[in-house]
Scaffold this active site. Structure first.
Site, PDB file in Angstrom:
ATOM      1  N   HIS A 128       0.847  -1.188   0.000  1.00  0.00           N
ATOM      2  CA  HIS A 128       0.000   0.000   0.000  1.00  0.00           C
ATOM      3  C   HIS A 128       0.888   1.246   0.000  1.00  0.00           C
ATOM      4  O   HIS A 128       1.840   1.338   0.768  1.00  0.00           O
ATOM      5  CB  HIS A 128      -0.904  -0.018   1.245  1.00  0.00           C
ATOM      6  CG  HIS A 128      -1.632   1.261   1.490  1.00  0.00           C
ATOM      7  ND1 HIS A 128      -1.429   2.019   2.628  1.00  0.00           N
ATOM      8  CD2 HIS A 128      -2.561   1.923   0.749  1.00  0.00           C
ATOM      9  CE1 HIS A 128      -2.205   3.082   2.586  1.00  0.00           C
ATOM     10  NE2 HIS A 128      -2.902   3.049   1.461  1.00  0.00           N
TER      11      HIS A 128
ATOM     12  N   HIS B  50       1.898  12.197  -1.592  1.00  0.00           N
ATOM     13  CA  HIS B  50       0.963  11.701  -0.591  1.00  0.00           C
ATOM     14  C   HIS B  50      -0.015  12.808  -0.266  1.00  0.00           C
ATOM     15  O   HIS B  50       0.268  13.682   0.540  1.00  0.00           O
ATOM     16  CB  HIS B  50       1.715  11.251   0.666  1.00  0.00           C
ATOM     17  CG  HIS B  50       1.041  10.133   1.398  1.00  0.00           C
ATOM     18  ND1 HIS B  50      -0.303  10.148   1.664  1.00  0.00           N
ATOM     19  CD2 HIS B  50       1.514   8.971   1.906  1.00  0.00           C
ATOM     20  CE1 HIS B  50      -0.617   9.038   2.317  1.00  0.00           C
ATOM     21  NE2 HIS B  50       0.455   8.309   2.470  1.00  0.00           N
TER      22      HIS B  50
END
Length: 338
Positions: free
Chosen positions: A48, A92
């Site tokens: 992930h 992110h």
């Protein structure tokens, strides 16, 4: 007599070399039994947010992408956003807060690895929360040269039982399968597949270390029949804004450095996965227990068992944070019957 002995020795050596080559060619993702198995009948342990490597609050992995692949991971998920230069970067949530570099660099790393490992099938899941034009992803894949490995199904969406075997993917040289959560368009870029036409996912942002759920989270209202599925098996922890400790954000610094890192951690956490004044960050401290093969509540095996009981089959993907912790690759072998 000497000539006969030399000839015999050469013949034996060639036989052993040939057997070795044949043996190597009959391994698919490291196992001969996987060669005849359809792609849709295999369980992959996935990384992930694979590109976010380090010890900051926004980092989900502790080893590089190449090291993840070397360890046995064959499914890489990550996210990309448009940076200030109007190009795709592995960011992110925000490229201002955490930019892991150009998407093309990430893809080039994967191409280099695939070049060196001709009997491996990989899957990529780039997430596209900004709904960036799919043509920009196509440009990145072509710039890296990775598009030459990408598999395009003969029809889309491909039926669950119509997927090729790993051996067929390998022999075709199209041994990279690419999915995207939002913005895929098979008419424009046919090798980037619409994830939710093929998969459903269980919930993420999990705070319960027992992972006592397997409900369908995305796409909303989806039925399990005819779809592969992803189990999101990565644990978050909640910390309160204004109470971010250095150890929570991956730095042992104090003073000004600690203040800057703490402030960044608070801001980043709030933007990443905020719930009011609470901040959700990956729970690195519980990664070994979360990524355990089995043997207790909260393990990979325990959650997979719940999901298998609910849907009558094992998941196709189990996504983990910190794949270097625990027993993810060992669990992958067990889930595929080895």
């Amino acid at each position: 007599m000497i000539h006969f002995s030399i000839s015999l020795l050469l013949l034996v050596s060639l036989c052993f070399l040939n057997l070795s080559t044949i043996s190597a060619q009959t391994l698919c993702n490291g196992h001969a039994k996987l060669c005849s198995r359809k792609y849709s009948n295999i369980t992959f342990i996935g990384a992930h947010d694979s590109a976010f490597v380090g010890d900051s609050p926004a980092d989900n992995q502790g080893i590089s992408v190449a090291a993840q692949l070397d360890s046995g991971i064959r499914f890489l998920q990550s996210q990309a956003h448009i940076n200030s230069f109007k190009t795709l970067s592995l960011c992110h949530t925000s490229c201002f807060l955490n930019d892991a570099g150009p998407l093309t660099t990430f893809l080039s790393t994967i191409k280099t690895w695939l070049d060196k490992h001709p009997n491996e099938v990989l899957t990529l899941l780039p997430t596209n929360g900004d709904r960036t034009d799919i043509k920009q992803y196509d440009t990145a894949f072509k710039s890296s040269g990775l598009n030459k490995y990408a598999y395009t199904p003969p029809t889309q969406p491909l039926r669950f039982d119509a997927w090729p075997t790993l051996a067929q993917l390998i022999s075709s040289t199209r041994r990279l399968v690419v999915f995207m959560d939002y913005g895929a368009n098979s008419a424009t870029v046919p090798y980037i597949l619409d994830e939710f036409a093929y998969f459903f996912e269980t919930p993420f942002n999990t705070l319960d270390p027992t992972f006592n759920q397997c409900s369908i989270d995305r796409p909303p209202g989806a039925k399990p029949d005819g779809r592969m599925y992803v189990v999101n098996h990565f644990l978050d922890k909640k910390i309160t804004d204004g109470d971010v400790k250095p150890e929570d954000i991956g730095t042992k610094g104090k003073g000004l450095l600690g203040d800057i890192a703490g402030g960044l951690g608070g801001l980043l956490g709030r933007k990443m996965r905020g719930l009011g004044d609470d901040i959700l960050v990956p729970d690195r401290g519980k990664a070994k227990e979360t990524n355990a093969k089995g043997g207790g509540n909260g393990s990979i095996g325990a959650q997979v068992g719940k999901c298998e009981g609910l849907y009558g089959r094992r998941p196709n993907v189990v996504l983990l944070d910190f794949v270097e912790e625990g027993e993810g690759v060992a669990a992958q072998k067990v889930l595929n019957g080895f």
